[in-house]
Design a protein around this motif. Structure first.
Motif, PDB file in Angstrom:
ATOM      1  N   TYR A  63     -64.988  39.595 -25.173  1.00 14.88           N
ATOM      2  CA  TYR A  63     -65.411  38.194 -25.145  1.00 14.88           C
ATOM      3  C   TYR A  63     -65.681  37.709 -23.719  1.00 14.88           C
ATOM      4  CZ  TYR A  63     -63.310  38.800 -29.705  1.00 14.88           C
ATOM      5  OH  TYR A  63     -62.976  39.286 -30.957  1.00 14.88           O
ATOM      6  N   GLY A  64     -65.837  38.651 -22.801  1.00 17.07           N
ATOM      7  CA  GLY A  64     -66.113  38.291 -21.420  1.00 17.07           C
ATOM      8  C   GLY A  64     -64.899  37.819 -20.650  1.00 17.07           C
ATOM      9  N   LEU A  65     -63.713  38.091 -21.153  1.00 12.82           N
ATOM     10  CA  LEU A  65     -62.472  37.687 -20.501  1.00 12.82           C
ATOM     11  C   LEU A  65     -61.879  38.869 -19.735  1.00 12.82           C
ATOM     12  CD1 LEU A  65     -60.847  35.709 -23.469  1.00 12.82           C
ATOM     13  CD2 LEU A  65     -62.197  34.775 -21.573  1.00 12.82           C
ATOM     14  N   GLY A  66     -61.049  38.557 -18.733  1.00 14.87           N
ATOM     15  CA  GLY A  66     -60.437  39.613 -17.935  1.00 14.87           C
ATOM     16  C   GLY A  66     -59.014  39.291 -17.549  1.00 14.87           C
ATOM     17  N   LYS A  67     -58.528  39.932 -16.494  1.00 16.29           N
ATOM     18  CA  LYS A  67     -57.135  39.802 -16.069  1.00 16.29           C
ATOM     19  C   LYS A  67     -56.754  38.350 -15.785  1.00 16.29           C
ATOM     20  CE  LYS A  67     -56.952  44.409 -13.948  1.00 16.29           C
ATOM     21  NZ  LYS A  67     -56.764  45.171 -12.672  1.00 16.29           N
ATOM     22  N   ARG A  68     -57.644  37.610 -15.144  1.00 14.64           N
ATOM     23  CA  ARG A  68     -57.327  36.229 -14.775  1.00 14.64           C
ATOM     24  C   ARG A  68     -57.195  35.321 -15.989  1.00 14.64           C
ATOM     25  NH1 ARG A  68     -62.198  33.771 -11.398  1.00 14.64           N
ATOM     26  NH2 ARG A  68     -60.920  31.888 -11.700  1.00 14.64           N
ATOM     27  N   ASP A  69     -57.648  35.799 -17.160  1.00 15.64           N
ATOM     28  CA  ASP A  69     -57.624  34.974 -18.365  1.00 15.64           C
ATOM     29  C   ASP A  69     -56.397  35.217 -19.240  1.00 15.64           C
ATOM     30  OD1 ASP A  69     -60.287  33.710 -18.060  1.00 15.64           O
ATOM     31  OD2 ASP A  69     -60.973  35.793 -18.207  1.00 15.64           O
ATOM     32  N   LEU A  70     -55.568  36.191 -18.879  1.00 12.20           N
ATOM     33  CA  LEU A  70     -54.360  36.440 -19.657  1.00 12.20           C
ATOM     34  C   LEU A  70     -53.330  35.355 -19.362  1.00 12.20           C
ATOM     35  CD1 LEU A  70     -53.862  40.310 -19.415  1.00 12.20           C
ATOM     36  CD2 LEU A  70     -55.207  38.976 -21.053  1.00 12.20           C
TER      37      LEU A  70
END
Length: 251
Positions: A140-147
């Protein structure tokens, strides 16, 4: 906008997820997700996002402090960082679900159960919760900073006088289930990797069952709405959101 209720109680989908696996899906408003511990001792890590605005995600501190609790169980609501309610716990056989311990990492898994990777061990490898979340988030285009801080369904932790957390074995029995009613469209990421504090001698592979069904929207006398005064305000924030009035208000 809020999804319409079609046929409340109708089961739309069911499946099983093996231990050490991950999955993601968007739950629509007025649907429910039932998780069932099939063998006992399961742990399901879960994260929540607004699929219309991925910057809105689950807020564990607000969820706990506004309901004056350290655990999640029936009657509790799960809040976003915009003061809205992603979902409510409408059924719970377990009585205690952890939302303070975070998720397992590669280092935790290797320290507790040794290193194994997919390239060498194929289906016998040992996945960890953080990497499982990242695999699903990337879709969904999310990464480490989005956890963010996650929920650990079926898991319980105890706290001693020094504030040290300890995993409580056998918190959930075979056949125990918890059901979440979604109050707004919600993207969920989930995994069945071990709890970060699980002291088991062997890497636990605990399967779960999942069921998705239509449900009625929360009534004015709904248990979750009335369990805390703050929850009433959270449901009002949802109402304003669904009629297009923007961000949530103060709790």
């Amino acid at each position: 906008m809020r999804s319409p209720v079609n046929s409340p109680g109708i089961l739309h989908y069911s499946t099983e997820l093996e231990g050490g696996k991950h999955w993601s899906l968007t739950m629509r408003a007025n649907t429910a997700l039932r998780l069932t511990d099939l063998e006992g001792g399961a742990s399901v890590g879960m994260l929540f996002y607004n699929p219309q605005d991925m910057l809105e995600r689950y807020n564990a501190p607000d969820t706990l402090k506004c309901q004056h609790t350290f655990k999640l169980t029936r009657g509790n609501c799960l809040y976003s960082d915009m003061g809205r309610i992603f979902c409510s716990v409408t059924h719970d056989d377990v009585g205690w679900h952890d939302t303070v311990s975070g998720t397992s990492t590669k280092a935790i898994v290797e320290r507790q159960w040794g290193a194994r990777d997919y390239q060498n061990d194929r289906n016998g490898w040992k996945q960890n919760g953080r990497d499982a979340f990242l695999v699903e988030a990337a879709k969904y285009g999310l990464g480490k900073r989005d956890l963010a801080m996650n929920v650990n369904w079926f898991a319980r932790v105890a706290v001693d006088d020094e504030g040290v957390l300890a995993y409580v074995p056998s918190n959930s029995k075979a056949g125990d289930s918890v059901e979440l009613r979604f109050e707004m469209d919600t993207l969920i990421l989930l995994h069945t990797c071990p709890h970060p504090l699980d002291p088991s001698a062997e890497y636990p592979v605990k399967p779960i069952g999942l069921e998705i069904k239509e449900v009625h929207a929360a009534a004015h006398d709904d248990e979750c709405r009335l369990s805390r005064p703050e929850n009433g305000r959270g449901f009002e924030n949802n109402r304003l959101y669904h009629i297009g009035c923007g961000c949530g208000g103060a709790r």
